[in-house]
Scaffold this motif. Structure first.
Motif, short mmCIF file in Angstrom:
data_model
loop_
_atom_site.label_atom_id
_atom_site.label_comp_id
_atom_site.label_asym_id
_atom_site.label_seq_id
_atom_site.Cartn_x
_atom_site.Cartn_y
_atom_site.Cartn_z
N GLY A 148 1.76 8.01 5.64
CA GLY A 148 1.99 7.92 7.28
C GLY A 148 0.72 6.94 7.88
O GLY A 148 0.75 7.01 9.09
N ARG A 149 -0.02 6.69 7.10
CA ARG A 149 -1.45 5.97 7.62
C ARG A 149 -1.45 4.46 7.18
O ARG A 149 -2.48 3.92 6.79
N GLY A 150 -0.42 3.91 6.48
CA GLY A 150 -0.35 2.76 5.91
C GLY A 150 -0.23 2.63 4.44
O GLY A 150 -0.39 1.57 3.92
N ALA A 151 -0.08 3.53 3.70
CA ALA A 151 0.02 3.57 2.40
C ALA A 151 1.34 2.70 1.82
O ALA A 151 1.21 2.12 1.15
N ALA A 152 2.37 3.10 2.61
CA ALA A 152 3.77 2.30 2.08
C ALA A 152 3.44 0.86 2.43
O ALA A 152 3.90 -0.06 1.40
N ARG A 153 2.72 0.48 3.52
CA ARG A 153 2.60 -0.95 3.72
C ARG A 153 1.57 -1.56 2.51
O ARG A 153 1.84 -2.83 2.13
N GLU A 154 0.54 -0.92 2.15
CA GLU A 154 -0.24 -1.28 1.23
C GLU A 154 0.47 -1.51 -0.15
O GLU A 154 0.15 -2.49 -0.84
N LEU A 155 1.25 -0.46 -0.15
CA LEU A 155 2.09 -0.31 -1.58
C LEU A 155 3.08 -1.75 -1.68
O LEU A 155 3.22 -2.36 -2.66
N CYS A 156 3.67 -2.01 -0.43
CA CYS A 156 4.48 -3.23 -0.35
C CYS A 156 3.89 -4.45 -0.39
O CYS A 156 4.42 -5.21 -1.24
N ASP A 157 2.94 -4.62 0.21
CA ASP A 157 1.96 -5.61 -0.06
C ASP A 157 1.61 -6.04 -1.65
O ASP A 157 1.63 -7.03 -2.10
N PHE A 158 1.16 -4.99 -2.24
CA PHE A 158 0.82 -4.91 -3.50
C PHE A 158 1.99 -5.52 -4.29
O PHE A 158 1.85 -6.46 -5.34
N ILE A 159 3.06 -4.79 -4.16
CA ILE A 159 4.37 -5.26 -5.14
C ILE A 159 4.81 -6.82 -4.65
O ILE A 159 4.95 -7.70 -5.58
N LEU A 160 4.61 -7.27 -3.39
CA LEU A 160 4.79 -8.72 -2.94
C LEU A 160 3.96 -9.62 -3.63
O LEU A 160 4.35 -10.58 -4.27
N ARG A 161 2.59 -9.35 -3.70
CA ARG A 161 1.60 -10.24 -4.15
C ARG A 161 1.89 -10.05 -5.73
O ARG A 161 1.72 -11.21 -6.38
N ALA A 162 2.29 -9.10 -6.36
CA ALA A 162 2.48 -8.99 -7.79
C ALA A 162 3.63 -9.98 -8.28
O ALA A 162 3.70 -10.54 -9.34
N GLN A 163 4.67 -10.10 -7.25
CA GLN A 163 5.77 -10.78 -7.45
C GLN A 163 5.53 -12.04 -6.94
O GLN A 163 6.62 -12.84 -7.10
N GLY A 164 4.35 -12.59 -6.36
CA GLY A 164 4.29 -13.96 -5.95
C GLY A 164 4.82 -14.28 -4.87
O GLY A 164 5.10 -15.36 -4.44
N SER A 165 5.43 -13.31 -3.92
CA SER A 165 6.27 -13.61 -2.73
C SER A 165 5.36 -13.14 -1.66
O SER A 165 6.20 -13.47 -0.60
N TYR A 166 4.30 -12.74 -1.68
CA TYR A 166 3.47 -12.22 -0.42
C TYR A 166 3.16 -13.22 0.51
O TYR A 166 3.91 -13.36 1.78
N ASP A 167 3.12 -14.60 0.04
CA ASP A 167 2.73 -15.59 1.00
C ASP A 167 4.28 -16.22 1.63
O ASP A 167 4.14 -16.24 2.89
N ALA A 168 5.14 -16.07 1.06
CA ALA A 168 6.44 -16.43 1.72
C ALA A 168 6.99 -15.47 2.52
O ALA A 168 7.47 -15.94 3.66
N ALA A 169 6.68 -14.18 2.48
CA ALA A 169 7.04 -13.37 3.09
C ALA A 169 6.27 -13.38 4.65
O ALA A 169 6.94 -12.83 5.62
N ILE A 170 5.22 -13.69 4.57
CA ILE A 170 4.27 -13.66 5.77
C ILE A 170 4.24 -15.09 6.54
O ILE A 170 3.83 -15.27 7.68
N ALA A 171 4.82 -15.98 5.52
CA ALA A 171 4.81 -17.44 6.24
C ALA A 171 5.19 -17.44 7.67
O ALA A 171 4.78 -18.48 8.46
N PRO A 172 6.41 -16.72 8.02
CA PRO A 172 7.21 -17.04 9.41
C PRO A 172 6.17 -16.76 10.37
O PRO A 172 6.36 -17.16 11.73
N TYR A 173 5.27 -15.82 10.17
CA TYR A 173 4.22 -15.32 11.09
C TYR A 173 3.14 -16.23 11.30
O TYR A 173 2.27 -15.95 12.15
N LEU A 174 2.81 -17.18 10.37
CA LEU A 174 1.69 -17.90 10.42
C LEU A 174 1.97 -19.39 11.15
O LEU A 174 1.17 -20.16 11.17
N GLU A 175 3.32 -19.49 11.40
CA GLU A 175 3.47 -20.97 12.11
C GLU A 175 3.27 -21.05 13.66
O GLU A 175 3.19 -20.06 14.23
#
Length: 175
Positions: A148-175
């Motif tokens: 309830g304090r960001g654990a799920a987000r940390e875990l989601c980010d970990f999975i996204l990075r492990a799958q090589g899709s983290y950068d693409a996932a956050i790219a729309p927010y960096l434009e």
């Protein structure tokens, strides 16, 4: 974190979340009419959405039944919600059948011994810092953030990075 956690997270096609102690801090708030409050973290919610957008399906398996959880799941687009299931193995088997997914394609995050039957079957098992010691000793990854304090987000980010899709996932927010 176990040495093989990244490789295991890379294989996740369906990520399953427990609720109390994972998506919430585990506190139960009761009023005269029963359970009235559960607090969810918006960062966790957005992480779940990013995971879904990257092609990883999401689900909830919870021993407790709560309309609040059903509403939160609907808000997040989590289609597979199993609540009020004290033998989580049954819900897990139903979920696998519903989705046509194998246990080796699943990840699960839980915090108590009731979660062990699933944690010990999935490819990627995770927990939180305040989980029961029996759980923490058997998972592949323990988050730094609490439930309830960001654990799920940390875990989601970990999975996204492990799958090589983290950068693409956050790219729309960096434009």
């Amino acid at each position: 974190m176990r040495d093989d956690a990244v490789a295991r997270a890379a294989a996740v096609r369906l990520m399953i979340f427990d609720v109390d102690g994972i998506l919430t801090d585990g506190s139960l708030h009761y009023g005269p009419a029963g359970e009235v409050i559960k607090t969810f973290n918006v960062l966790d919610g957005h992480g779940i959405k990013l995971l879904q957008q990257s092609g990883v399906a999401t689900a909830i398996i919870s021993a407790r039944k709560s309309e609040i959880v059903a509403r939160r799941a609907a808000d997040l687009g989590i289609r597979h919600v199993h609540q009020g299931v004290h033998d989580k193995r049954v819900a897990f088997e139903q979920l696998l059948a519903e989705t046509g997914t194998a246990a080796d394609d699943c990840g699960f995050v839980g915090d108590d011994v009731i979660d062990l039957p699933i944690l010990m079957r999935v490819k990627f098992a995770a927990s939180v810092p305040n989980a029961h010691p029996e759980v923490k000793s058997r998972v592949h990854y323990v988050t730094a953030a609490g439930g309830g304090r960001g654990a799920a987000r940390e875990l989601c980010d970990f999975i996204l990075r492990a799958q090589g899709s983290y950068d693409a996932a956050i790219a729309p927010y960096l434009e």
